[in-house]
Design a protein around this motif. Sequence first.
Motif, PDB file in Angstrom:
ATOM      1  N   PRO A 132      11.078   3.643  26.384  1.00 11.16           N
ATOM      2  CA  PRO A 132      10.435   2.690  27.318  1.00 11.16           C
ATOM      3  C   PRO A 132       8.902   2.738  27.185  1.00 11.16           C
ATOM      4  N   ASP A 133       8.201   1.967  28.002  1.00 12.98           N
ATOM      5  CA  ASP A 133       6.730   1.997  27.991  1.00 12.98           C
ATOM      6  C   ASP A 133       6.264   3.370  28.495  1.00 12.98           C
ATOM      7  N   LEU A 134       5.399   4.033  27.703  1.00 15.28           N
ATOM      8  CA  LEU A 134       5.038   5.417  28.032  1.00 15.28           C
ATOM      9  C   LEU A 134       3.558   5.589  28.340  1.00 15.28           C
ATOM     10  N   THR A 135       2.838   4.457  28.550  1.00 17.25           N
ATOM     11  CA  THR A 135       1.376   4.560  28.676  1.00 17.25           C
ATOM     12  C   THR A 135       0.935   5.501  29.803  1.00 17.25           C
ATOM     13  N   THR A 136       1.729   5.592  30.873  1.00 18.36           N
ATOM     14  CA  THR A 136       1.304   6.454  31.995  1.00 18.36           C
ATOM     15  C   THR A 136       1.344   7.945  31.639  1.00 18.36           C
ATOM     16  N   TRP A 137       1.985   8.285  30.512  1.00 11.63           N
ATOM     17  CA  TRP A 137       2.172   9.709  30.177  1.00 11.63           C
ATOM     18  C   TRP A 137       1.219  10.187  29.079  1.00 11.63           C
ATOM     19  N   SER A 138       0.182   9.405  28.759  1.00 13.67           N
ATOM     20  CA  SER A 138      -0.633   9.748  27.586  1.00 13.67           C
ATOM     21  C   SER A 138      -1.395  11.063  27.730  1.00 13.67           C
ATOM     22  N   ALA A 139      -1.585  11.541  28.954  1.00 11.65           N
ATOM     23  CA  ALA A 139      -2.318  12.814  29.122  1.00 11.65           C
ATOM     24  C   ALA A 139      -1.371  14.021  29.123  1.00 11.65           C
ATOM     25  N   HIS A 140      -0.071  13.762  28.980  1.00 10.55           N
ATOM     26  CA  HIS A 140       0.913  14.858  29.008  1.00 10.55           C
ATOM     27  C   HIS A 140       1.312  15.289  27.593  1.00 10.55           C
ATOM     28  N   THR A 141       1.886  16.475  27.501  1.00  6.57           N
ATOM     29  CA  THR A 141       2.456  16.941  26.227  1.00  6.57           C
ATOM     30  C   THR A 141       3.967  16.743  26.288  1.00  6.57           C
ATOM     31  N   PRO A 142       4.508  15.858  25.436  1.00  3.68           N
ATOM     32  CA  PRO A 142       5.965  15.695  25.460  1.00  3.68           C
ATOM     33  C   PRO A 142       6.670  16.957  24.968  1.00  3.68           C
ATOM     34  N   VAL A 143       7.702  17.371  25.721  1.00  5.65           N
ATOM     35  CA  VAL A 143       8.507  18.533  25.325  1.00  5.65           C
ATOM     36  C   VAL A 143       9.938  18.049  25.223  1.00  5.65           C
ATOM     37  N   LEU A 144      10.417  17.879  23.987  1.00  7.88           N
ATOM     38  CA  LEU A 144      11.795  17.400  23.799  1.00  7.88           C
ATOM     39  C   LEU A 144      12.745  18.582  23.908  1.00  7.88           C
ATOM     40  N   THR A 153      17.928  13.392  15.513  1.00  9.13           N
ATOM     41  CA  THR A 153      17.703  12.975  16.909  1.00  9.13           C
ATOM     42  C   THR A 153      16.252  13.248  17.294  1.00  9.13           C
ATOM     43  N   LEU A 154      15.781  14.455  16.989  1.00  6.18           N
ATOM     44  CA  LEU A 154      14.419  14.808  17.401  1.00  6.18           C
ATOM     45  C   LEU A 154      13.375  14.094  16.541  1.00  6.18           C
ATOM     46  N   VAL A 155      13.615  13.991  15.225  1.00  6.48           N
ATOM     47  CA  VAL A 155      12.637  13.326  14.349  1.00  6.48           C
ATOM     48  C   VAL A 155      12.450  11.874  14.793  1.00  6.48           C
ATOM     49  N   THR A 156      13.561  11.177  15.066  1.00  3.12           N
ATOM     50  CA  THR A 156      13.460   9.770  15.470  1.00  3.12           C
ATOM     51  C   THR A 156      12.714   9.660  16.799  1.00  3.12           C
ATOM     52  N   THR A 157      13.013  10.554  17.728  1.00  3.37           N
ATOM     53  CA  THR A 157      12.352  10.493  19.044  1.00  3.37           C
ATOM     54  C   THR A 157      10.865  10.799  18.917  1.00  3.37           C
ATOM     55  N   VAL A 158      10.539  11.850  18.167  1.00  4.68           N
ATOM     56  CA  VAL A 158       9.135  12.240  18.004  1.00  4.68           C
ATOM     57  C   VAL A 158       8.342  11.088  17.373  1.00  4.68           C
ATOM     58  N   THR A 159       8.936  10.428  16.383  1.00  2.00           N
ATOM     59  CA  THR A 159       8.248   9.330  15.707  1.00  2.00           C
ATOM     60  C   THR A 159       7.925   8.210  16.701  1.00  2.00           C
ATOM     61  N   HIS A 160       8.881   7.874  17.557  1.00  3.15           N
ATOM     62  CA  HIS A 160       8.635   6.823  18.566  1.00  3.15           C
ATOM     63  C   HIS A 160       7.550   7.260  19.549  1.00  3.15           C
ATOM     64  N   LEU A 161       7.587   8.523  19.962  1.00  4.08           N
ATOM     65  CA  LEU A 161       6.608   8.979  20.954  1.00  4.08           C
ATOM     66  C   LEU A 161       5.194   8.932  20.377  1.00  4.08           C
ATOM     67  N   ARG A 162       5.082   9.288  19.098  1.00  2.00           N
ATOM     68  CA  ARG A 162       3.764   9.246  18.446  1.00  2.00           C
ATOM     69  C   ARG A 162       3.280   7.802  18.358  1.00  2.00           C
ATOM     70  N   GLN A 163       4.224   6.892  17.984  1.00  2.00           N
ATOM     71  CA  GLN A 163       3.838   5.472  17.885  1.00  2.00           C
ATOM     72  C   GLN A 163       3.421   4.932  19.244  1.00  2.00           C
ATOM     73  N   ALA A 164       3.985   5.502  20.317  1.00  2.00           N
ATOM     74  CA  ALA A 164       3.631   5.040  21.675  1.00  2.00           C
ATOM     75  C   ALA A 164       2.323   5.673  22.147  1.00  2.00           C
TER      76      ALA A 164
END
Length: 301
Positions: free
Chosen positions: A204-216, A226-237
């Motif tokens: 989804p739209d993740l702009t509100t989380w840009s100051a956080h560190t994603p922890v999958l 699963t993790l590579v695909t998710t990480v790639t999307h999070l970086r693109q966001a």
Amino acid sequence: MQPMVYHMPHSESIGASLARALGAEVGALTLRRFPDGESYLRLDTSPKGRDVVVVASLDHPDDKVVPLMLLLETARELGARSVGLCAPYLCYMRQDKRFVEGEAISARVFPRLLERSLDWLVTVDPHLHRIADLDEVYSIPTRTTHASSAIAEWVSDHVDRPLLVGPDEESEQWVRSVAEAAGAPYLVLDKIRLGDRHVRVAVPDLTTWSAHTPVLVDDIISTGRTLVTTVTHLRQAGLRPAVCIGVHGLFADRAMEELRQAGVSDVVTCDSLVHPTNRIALAPVLATAIQELLRTFRDGS
Ligand code: R5P
């Protein structure tokens, strides 16, 4: 009498930690292959009259199961009072449904094979999805323990402003409890598996989380897709590089290399399976569950 811990190859370290936590003796055994590939096993320390705890993490199970059955049955034949299995990683839980006509439902077949030789079973976060509880497939006493509080402690100590992320609906059970224990926010994404090595994840739209560190957080890192695909999307966001945490790090194929190439900031696993990424110890939570089961056997209740 002290319990007796026997550990299988590749489970030495967690086996030794468990023996210390249980105040148990470590039993010696000899395990080797005959030239034709069959297994040979000898218990060098007698299990007679003892409550036996076999520690065996069951990745690559097709190689491990015959030696394990030899160990469990021999301990019984040689007079162990009870024989239990601590499998920090419990295999054959993911094929829990006949997706295509004619398929074996290994999550139901494998327990029938294993439980014949056991009085009890303890594990950590088995892959419970369409099967809600181990009691649905095992008829012996079982205990399911959880890595979430140990993971939450690691996250609180090591990650700045964590945002816990679960890649799919199944991961919500882990992500929610880690997030609650760490006092951090969490999100659960939507994954579709298109094949063994191909997944699609909707973000989804993740702009509100840009100051956080994603922890999958996921229960199993196998191919890592699963993790590579998710990480790639999070970086693109536009999110910060992610930390990936797996309860059980199987790391099939080139999983580790691909995770690094995807730009993760760290990969961390619990020590159910020996790997250089092991940073979270599971022996304390397993020892508590084993003590409880051994008490039940001693009291005969
Ligand atoms: C799926 O149902 C599990 O919870 C994991 O997400 C999955 O096993 C991970 O597999 P892989 O690393 O091959 O994508």
